[in-house]
Design a protein around this motif. Structure first.
Motif, PDB file in Angstrom:
ATOM      1  N   THR A  40       0.845  -1.182   0.000  1.00  0.00           N
ATOM      2  CA  THR A  40       0.000   0.000   0.000  1.00  0.00           C
ATOM      3  C   THR A  40       0.885   1.238   0.000  1.00  0.00           C
ATOM      4  O   THR A  40       2.099   1.147  -0.163  1.00  0.00           O
ATOM      5  CB  THR A  40      -0.948  -0.034   1.223  1.00  0.00           C
ATOM      6  N   ALA A  41       0.274   2.406   0.156  1.00  0.00           N
ATOM      7  CA  ALA A  41       1.013   3.675   0.189  1.00  0.00           C
ATOM      8  C   ALA A  41       0.073   4.772   0.657  1.00  0.00           C
ATOM      9  O   ALA A  41      -1.142   4.708   0.410  1.00  0.00           O
ATOM     10  CB  ALA A  41       1.564   4.022  -1.194  1.00  0.00           C
ATOM     11  N   PRO A  42       0.594   5.813   1.305  1.00  0.00           N
ATOM     12  CA  PRO A  42      -0.252   6.955   1.660  1.00  0.00           C
ATOM     13  C   PRO A  42      -0.943   7.576   0.447  1.00  0.00           C
ATOM     14  O   PRO A  42      -2.079   8.069   0.553  1.00  0.00           O
ATOM     15  CB  PRO A  42       0.745   7.941   2.292  1.00  0.00           C
ATOM     16  N   GLY A  47      -4.537   8.030   1.984  1.00  0.00           N
ATOM     17  CA  GLY A  47      -4.660   7.385   3.285  1.00  0.00           C
ATOM     18  C   GLY A  47      -5.741   6.329   3.352  1.00  0.00           C
ATOM     19  O   GLY A  47      -5.748   5.495   4.263  1.00  0.00           O
ATOM     20  N   LEU A  48      -6.646   6.305   2.384  1.00  0.00           N
ATOM     21  CA  LEU A  48      -7.781   5.378   2.437  1.00  0.00           C
ATOM     22  C   LEU A  48      -7.334   3.929   2.293  1.00  0.00           C
ATOM     23  O   LEU A  48      -7.827   3.039   3.000  1.00  0.00           O
ATOM     24  CB  LEU A  48      -8.782   5.738   1.342  1.00  0.00           C
ATOM     25  N   SER A  49      -6.393   3.653   1.395  1.00  0.00           N
ATOM     26  CA  SER A  49      -5.916   2.286   1.203  1.00  0.00           C
ATOM     27  C   SER A  49      -5.267   1.750   2.481  1.00  0.00           C
ATOM     28  O   SER A  49      -5.557   0.630   2.918  1.00  0.00           O
ATOM     29  CB  SER A  49      -4.919   2.235   0.043  1.00  0.00           C
ATOM     30  N   GLU A  50      -4.389   2.554   3.090  1.00  0.00           N
ATOM     31  CA  GLU A  50      -3.744   2.113   4.330  1.00  0.00           C
ATOM     32  C   GLU A  50      -4.768   1.885   5.431  1.00  0.00           C
ATOM     33  O   GLU A  50      -4.684   0.896   6.178  1.00  0.00           O
ATOM     34  CB  GLU A  50      -2.727   3.159   4.786  1.00  0.00           C
ATOM     35  N   THR A  51      -5.720   2.788   5.557  1.00  0.00           N
ATOM     36  CA  THR A  51      -6.739   2.663   6.603  1.00  0.00           C
ATOM     37  C   THR A  51      -7.558   1.396   6.429  1.00  0.00           C
ATOM     38  O   THR A  51      -7.799   0.644   7.384  1.00  0.00           O
ATOM     39  CB  THR A  51      -7.654   3.897   6.587  1.00  0.00           C
ATOM     40  N   ARG A  52      -7.998   1.140   5.208  1.00  0.00           N
ATOM     41  CA  ARG A  52      -8.811  -0.057   4.955  1.00  0.00           C
ATOM     42  C   ARG A  52      -7.997  -1.339   5.115  1.00  0.00           C
ATOM     43  O   ARG A  52      -8.490  -2.325   5.678  1.00  0.00           O
ATOM     44  CB  ARG A  52      -9.410   0.026   3.548  1.00  0.00           C
ATOM     45  N   LEU A 114       1.840   4.218  10.226  1.00  0.00           N
ATOM     46  CA  LEU A 114       1.666   3.256  11.320  1.00  0.00           C
ATOM     47  C   LEU A 114       0.287   3.388  11.951  1.00  0.00           C
ATOM     48  O   LEU A 114      -0.367   2.374  12.248  1.00  0.00           O
ATOM     49  CB  LEU A 114       2.740   3.461  12.389  1.00  0.00           C
ATOM     50  N   LYS A 115      -0.170   4.613  12.149  1.00  0.00           N
ATOM     51  CA  LYS A 115      -1.492   4.819  12.755  1.00  0.00           C
ATOM     52  C   LYS A 115      -2.591   4.297  11.847  1.00  0.00           C
ATOM     53  O   LYS A 115      -3.518   3.607  12.304  1.00  0.00           O
ATOM     54  CB  LYS A 115      -1.699   6.305  13.055  1.00  0.00           C
ATOM     55  N   ARG A 119      -0.379  -0.600  13.083  1.00  0.00           N
ATOM     56  CA  ARG A 119       0.793  -1.437  13.288  1.00  0.00           C
ATOM     57  C   ARG A 119       1.879  -0.656  14.020  1.00  0.00           C
ATOM     58  O   ARG A 119       1.880   0.581  14.021  1.00  0.00           O
ATOM     59  CB  ARG A 119       1.346  -1.951  11.943  1.00  0.00           C
ATOM     60  N   THR A 120       2.794  -1.391  14.635  1.00  0.00           N
ATOM     61  CA  THR A 120       3.956  -0.763  15.259  1.00  0.00           C
ATOM     62  C   THR A 120       5.227  -1.015  14.447  1.00  0.00           C
ATOM     63  O   THR A 120       6.297  -0.544  14.815  1.00  0.00           O
ATOM     64  CB  THR A 120       4.162  -1.301  16.687  1.00  0.00           C
ATOM     65  N   HIS A 121       5.087  -1.748  13.362  1.00  0.00           N
ATOM     66  CA  HIS A 121       6.234  -2.166  12.549  1.00  0.00           C
ATOM     67  C   HIS A 121       5.770  -2.350  11.119  1.00  0.00           C
ATOM     68  O   HIS A 121       4.633  -2.757  10.868  1.00  0.00           O
ATOM     69  CB  HIS A 121       6.794  -3.485  13.108  1.00  0.00           C
ATOM     70  N   VAL A 122       6.622  -2.019  10.168  1.00  0.00           N
ATOM     71  CA  VAL A 122       6.352  -2.253   8.752  1.00  0.00           C
ATOM     72  C   VAL A 122       7.458  -3.135   8.197  1.00  0.00           C
ATOM     73  O   VAL A 122       8.643  -2.898   8.451  1.00  0.00           O
ATOM     74  CB  VAL A 122       6.266  -0.926   7.975  1.00  0.00           C
TER      75      VAL A 122
END
Length: 332
Positions: A40-42, A47-52, A114-115, A119-122
């Motif tokens: 994914t990517a911002p 931001g929608l892709s990361e959020t989903r 991360l938010k 996640r706390t790690h990528v």
């Protein structure tokens, strides 16, 4: 990392809107089918892709590790635009992507990702869209900004254990070669530049990756769609299905070359899309092939294509017709 990866730009409303439920269904279908790599990517839907993706993965109970990659290089800033379609994304949040490859910009982008991803790690962090194709005359300044700032930030995140691997995500293998002259990278996400249609990356770039121990994720295996649709169908001839190559209308030379490849596939009763999805995976430096997926049906169709039996004679015929680079490995 699964051989078939889930490209999450479509669940960021790429070209047309999806509901949260539809996006979740696509991700769950991929997980249920054994796909364990998600990119994914911002930028994807601002931001929608990361959020989903983050919300869907938070619900999973799979025992095998799930690998997630995201990107830095753009910050999302408030937008007042009322347009329903912006940068190819439909009905996205009121944000605007702004290039920033600086140290602080990369750190801020990563924290925000991360938010959204919960996640706390990528696993893999990629600098997004460096290169003259995107930046034109501004490329030298952007590249310098990244190497002097963003690269340092990514290296620190890796040293701190917040990221497992770092690299570039780009449509240009040449900028990846240049980056390897200035820094150490674990791998690259190369979109559209090593496909059934074009294999120039196998001349110098992929051998360089082998020498440097860098893996390559291949995005855009259908070259923006033309290797999925083909060029011969009735709906295509009538214009109902447009022919896209490299995010634009396909030029005639590309259409003609695809027609030749498609004819060979027809001779062996193999779907063009199956050959397109399987071909890049034959190169030993390519660890995963990303398909952009927006629904359960697309997930299942991609899996069928990836597992379609293809006789070796098809690849040999393509080589005889000079439709494959002589140095390009063919699937066994």
């Amino acid at each position: 990392m699964s051989l078939l990866g889930f490209g999450a730009a479509p669940i960021g409303n790429l070209y047309h809107p999806l509901t949260d439920a539809q996006a979740n269904s696509a991700v769950q279908s991929a997980l249920d089918s054994g796909i364990r790599y998600f990119d994914t990517a911002p930028h994807y839907g601002f931001g929608l892709s990361e959020t989903r993706l983050g919300a869907a993965l938070a619900k999973t109970a799979v025992t095998e590790p799930v690998i997630v990659s995201t990107k830095v290089g753009r910050l999302l800033v408030p937008s007042t635009s009322k347009a329903s379609m912006r940068h190819g994304f439909a009905d996205a949040p009121p944000l605007e992507p702004q290039f920033d490859y600086s140290y602080d910009g990369v750190m801020r982008s990563f924290d925000a990702s991360l938010k959204r991803l919960q996640r706390t790690h990528v696993d893999v962090l990629l600098a997004h869209d460096l290169g003259p194709l995107t930046h034109g005359a501004d490329h030298p300044a952007r590249f310098r900004e990244f190497m002097e700032g963003g690269y340092r930030a990514m290296s620190e995140l890796k040293a701190a254990g917040q990221v497992t691997a770092i690299g570039l995500g780009t449509n240009e293998w040449q900028i990846c070669e240049a980056a390897l002259k200035h820094g150490d990278f674990d791998g690259f996400l190369l979109a559209g530049r090593y496909t059934l249609l074009e294999q120039g990356a196998c001349e110098t770039f992929l051998p360089l990756c082998a020498r440097r121990g860098a893996s390559v994720i291949l995005g855009g295996p259908f070259n923006s769609g033309i290797l999925a649709t083909g060029v011969k169908g009735a709906d295509i001839a009538s214009g109902k299905i447009p022919l896209h190559y490299n995010y634009e209308a396909a030029p005639q030379a590309i259409i003609d070359r695809v027609a030749q490849i498609e004819s060979v596939c027809e001779e062996f009763a193999v779907p063009l899309a199956a050959a397109a999805l399987q071909f890049p995976a034959a190169h030993p430096q390519i660890c995963s092939v990303l398909a952009g997926l927006a629904s359960e049906a697309q997930v299942q169709q991609s899996l069928v294509w990836m597992n379609t039996p293809i006789p070796e004679e098809l690849w040999q015929r393509l080589r005889e017709c000079e439709l494959l680079h002589p140095a390009a490995p063919i699937p066994a």
